[in-house]
Design an enzyme around this catalytic site. Structure first.
Site, mmCIF file in Angstrom:
data_model
loop_
_atom_site.group_PDB
_atom_site.id
_atom_site.type_symbol
_atom_site.label_atom_id
_atom_site.label_comp_id
_atom_site.label_asym_id
_atom_site.label_seq_id
_atom_site.Cartn_x
_atom_site.Cartn_y
_atom_site.Cartn_z
ATOM 1 N N ASP A 21 -1.749 -6.183 3.812
ATOM 2 C CA ASP A 21 -2.342 -5.911 5.127
ATOM 3 C C ASP A 21 -2.402 -4.398 5.338
ATOM 4 O O ASP A 21 -1.372 -3.727 5.257
ATOM 5 C CB ASP A 21 -1.465 -6.579 6.195
ATOM 6 C CG ASP A 21 -1.895 -6.207 7.597
ATOM 7 O OD1 ASP A 21 -3.064 -5.804 7.781
ATOM 8 O OD2 ASP A 21 -1.052 -6.330 8.514
ATOM 9 N N ASN A 23 -3.841 -2.909 8.182
ATOM 10 C CA ASN A 23 -3.963 -2.436 9.577
ATOM 11 C C ASN A 23 -2.925 -3.012 10.527
ATOM 12 O O ASN A 23 -3.079 -2.948 11.747
ATOM 13 C CB ASN A 23 -5.378 -2.719 10.109
ATOM 14 C CG ASN A 23 -5.682 -4.207 10.115
ATOM 15 O OD1 ASN A 23 -4.826 -5.020 9.739
ATOM 16 N ND2 ASN A 23 -6.875 -4.577 10.536
ATOM 17 N N ASP A 25 -2.085 -6.017 11.408
ATOM 18 C CA ASP A 25 -2.279 -7.232 12.231
ATOM 19 C C ASP A 25 -1.608 -8.466 11.619
ATOM 20 O O ASP A 25 -1.762 -9.577 12.120
ATOM 21 C CB ASP A 25 -3.772 -7.493 12.496
ATOM 22 C CG ASP A 25 -4.537 -7.814 11.216
ATOM 23 O OD1 ASP A 25 -3.935 -7.814 10.107
ATOM 24 O OD2 ASP A 25 -5.754 -8.072 11.300
ATOM 25 N N ASP A 29 -6.010 -7.943 3.976
ATOM 26 C CA ASP A 29 -7.417 -7.579 4.154
ATOM 27 C C ASP A 29 -7.943 -6.809 2.933
ATOM 28 O O ASP A 29 -7.200 -6.530 1.995
ATOM 29 C CB ASP A 29 -7.597 -6.762 5.446
ATOM 30 C CG ASP A 29 -6.583 -5.627 5.551
ATOM 31 O OD1 ASP A 29 -6.381 -4.943 4.531
ATOM 32 O OD2 ASP A 29 -5.989 -5.447 6.629
ATOM 33 N N GLU A 256 -13.768 -25.677 -10.341
ATOM 34 C CA GLU A 256 -12.574 -26.464 -10.007
ATOM 35 C C GLU A 256 -12.942 -27.935 -10.149
ATOM 36 O O GLU A 256 -13.750 -28.458 -9.378
ATOM 37 C CB GLU A 256 -12.150 -26.156 -8.568
ATOM 38 C CG GLU A 256 -10.800 -26.765 -8.251
ATOM 39 C CD GLU A 256 -10.544 -26.927 -6.762
ATOM 40 O OE1 GLU A 256 -9.378 -26.951 -6.379
ATOM 41 O OE2 GLU A 256 -11.516 -27.040 -5.990
ATOM 42 N N HIS A 331 -3.062 -20.876 -5.445
ATOM 43 C CA HIS A 331 -2.791 -20.949 -4.005
ATOM 44 C C HIS A 331 -2.636 -22.380 -3.493
ATOM 45 O O HIS A 331 -2.323 -22.579 -2.319
ATOM 46 C CB HIS A 331 -3.937 -20.258 -3.257
ATOM 47 C CG HIS A 331 -5.244 -20.968 -3.466
ATOM 48 N ND1 HIS A 331 -5.878 -20.995 -4.690
ATOM 49 C CD2 HIS A 331 -6.002 -21.712 -2.640
ATOM 50 C CE1 HIS A 331 -6.979 -21.720 -4.592
ATOM 51 N NE2 HIS A 331 -7.081 -22.165 -3.365
#
Ligand code: NOJ
Length: 563
Positions: A21, A23, A25, A29, A256, A331
């Site tokens: 990240d 920034n 938040d 990103d 996939e 993931h």
């Protein structure tokens, strides 16, 4: 051997929401990714697969796209994307996009129009059916629990969603939809991306006549997804995509494709098929499920003999005919060291052993973010700490059916996708260095010990071991192209195999357990003629002439010249 750059590459998978990240938040990103490219370049990876970054309301972390040609606002802007692509190319790395062609978000303007009335010109972009006997059109079950059909009161018809109700399936029987998707794929290629991972591509075709086609194999505990997986027409559609679009670009593609074995995979990746370069197979991902049909949540111990059988079959069937994509984690799966290794007592040696296994097979190796530092599963106490839609739906369904809380949580601790989705552990500071703010999902509390900062500095770390494996792949063609032969097929602890190319042969010896089994040199190998390429334990130069004891999770790779 048909050399290709994507066969010689190593792929690193980024799950952007949890990578870095920039920034504060609490959400990863694109600028965050850019800030860590030097780390990835140092690791030596060639291709970065970035999970979806398109505009999305984020019900399934970007796998619900509401605009294919825009960037999710939490991740940044299209300028950030162009910047990322430039920075990657400047470092000699390639970018593989993750593209979801099976479904969109329910917020995609196509679906907003489609659901607005039965005679809307876009009605047929999605799959709408009338209900049957006061219920859904058929008994198909969604991957994320419950029926695949959602009733839309506005028009009193059901739409189909193989995943969550926020992910309506596109209608690939509509040629206009196909044209629009082709156009969009080309748009990204013209931007200069280097490949695609095609999400859920096995499911773009459903059994014909399906309003009445109940799934005959379904029992209360067994789901069967055959009604919408790997059907013949998928291949026609992929060949069209290839001939019209992909063929014109030097890219890498991976599909996939759950629910198939290697013979069937050849229909996708076989030389001359004009479809995909490789597919992700799932057979080994079901080794610890009670039965492939029971879904993933009923956990049973996995067996090494089964793992050998599955992987050997893929290795031999695809050799010289197609290409493998080798992975142990992503993931959607638990962390590899927690699942197939030993994250309690042998985290470092077992993570290195598993890495050796994947990198020494024939096929392109995939590293999932954090795998290179041995990140582990999480064990949150309460369902409130979990974020994944699949996990939350599973929990709700089981609670409704009266399953005890401890039983549900135990399955979640083993199998929740959030195991792999906690933030990347960069250092031992606040939130593991992932964000200066509050992370969208809790960081694994072991980041004090397990983090990239420590790993990069330590010459014996898992990270530095991966670096060596990747460097070896660049040096020895036999690692990329050699043919595979299984040794000791019936051994319940040792997984050993050879890889042979012209006059070079590798001998890969892996102890998959915390035991100390005896390894006998196979016939044809003279220990004095072997060069040790890599091992996760220090090795002395004096080999025992006939046999030696392997240490817990020990891995050794030897090279024999002039076979
Ligand atoms: C497979 C993706 O890997 C997974 O994360 C996603 O939830 C489903 N496809 C639906 O797009």
């Amino acid at each position: 051997m048909n050399p290709k750059w994507w066969k010689e590459s190593v792929v690193y998978q980024i799950y952007p929401i949890s990578f870095m990240d920039s920034n504060g938040d609490g959400i990863g990103d694109l600028q965050g990714i850019i800030s860590r490219l030097d780390y990835l370049q140092d690791l030596g990876v060639d291709v970065i697969w970035v999970c979806p970054i398109y505009k999305s309301p984020n019900h399934d972390n970007g796998y619900d796209i509401s605009d294919y040609c825009d960037i999710m606002k939490e991740f940044g802007t299209m300028d950030d994307f162009d910047h990322l692509l430039r920075e990657m190319h400047a470092r000699g790395m390639k970018l593989m996009m993750d593209l979801v062609l099976n479904h969109t978000s329910h917020e995609h303007p196509w679906f907003v129009e489609s659901r607005s009335s039965k005679d809307n010109p876009k009605r047929d972009y999605y799959i709408w059916r009338k209900g049957k006997n006061g219920g859904p059109p058929n008994n198909w079950e969604s991957y994320f629990s419950g029926s695949v059909w959602e009733l839309d009161p506005r028009t009193d018809e059901y739409y189909l969603h193989l995943y969550s109700k926020y992910q309506p399936d596109l209608n690939w029987e509509n040629p206009v939809v196909i044209d629009k998707l082709h156009e969009m794929v080309e748009w990204w290629l013209k931007k200069g991306v280097d490949g695609f991972r095609f999400d859920a591509i096995a499911h773009i075709v459903k059994t014909k006549g399906y309003p009445d086609a109940d799934n005959p194999n379904r029992t209360p505990t067994v789901r069967a997804y055959g009604m919408f997986s790997n059907l013949e027409d998928v291949h026609t559609l992929l060949q069209n995509l290839y001939d019209n679009v992909l063929y014109f670009y030097d890219i890498m593609t991976v599909g996939e494709t759950s629910g198939l074995g290697p013979e069937q995979a050849l229909d996708y990746v076989g030389d001359g098929r004009r479809e995909l370069n490789m597919t992700f197979q799932f057979e080994h991902m079901f080794l610890d499920a009670a039965s492939p049909g029971s879904g993933k949540w009923d956990v049973v111990p996995w067996s090494l003999l089964e793992l050998k059988k599955i992987m050997s079959n893929w290795q031999t069937v695809l050799h010289d005919r197609g290409w493998n994509a080798n992975y142990l984690c992503n993931h959607d799966q638990p962390r590899s060291v927690s699942r197939f290794g030993n994250d309690l007592f042998y985290r470092i040696p077992s993570a290195k052993m598993l890495a050796t296994f994947i990198h020494m097979l024939e096929g392109t190796p995939y590293i999932y973010q954090g795998e290179e530092i041995g990140m582990t599963n999480v064990c949150f106490d309460s369902i409130d700490e979990y974020r994944d839609v699949e996990t939350l739906n599973y929990y709700e369904e089981k609670r409704k059916n009266g399953v005890p809380e401890e039983q549900i949580m135990s399955a979640i601790h083993h199998k929740s996708r959030d195991n792999a989705r906690t933030p990347m552990q960069w250092d031992d500071g606040h939130a593991g260095g992932f964000t200066t703010g509050t992370p969208w999902i809790k960081v694994n509390s072991n980041h004090m010990e397990i983090n990239a900062g420590n790993a990069v500095k330590d010459p014996d770390s898992i990270y530095n071991y991966y670096k060596q494996l990747i460097a070896l792949r660049k040096k020895y063609k036999v690692i990329v192209y050699g043919s595979y032969e299984l040794l000791l097929a019936e051994h319940t602890e040792i997984y050993a195999y050879t890889r042979t190319l012209e006059d070079q042969r590798l001998l890969v010896i892996l102890n998959f357990f915390d035991t100390e089994p005896e390894f006998e040199w196979p016939a044809g190998f003279d220990p004095d003629q072997l060069e040790l390429l890599i091992s996760n334990y220090p090795q002395s130069k004096d080999h025992d002439i006939r046999s030696f004891k392997l240490r817990p999770y020990e891995a050794r790779v030897y090279l024999q010249q002039r076979v």
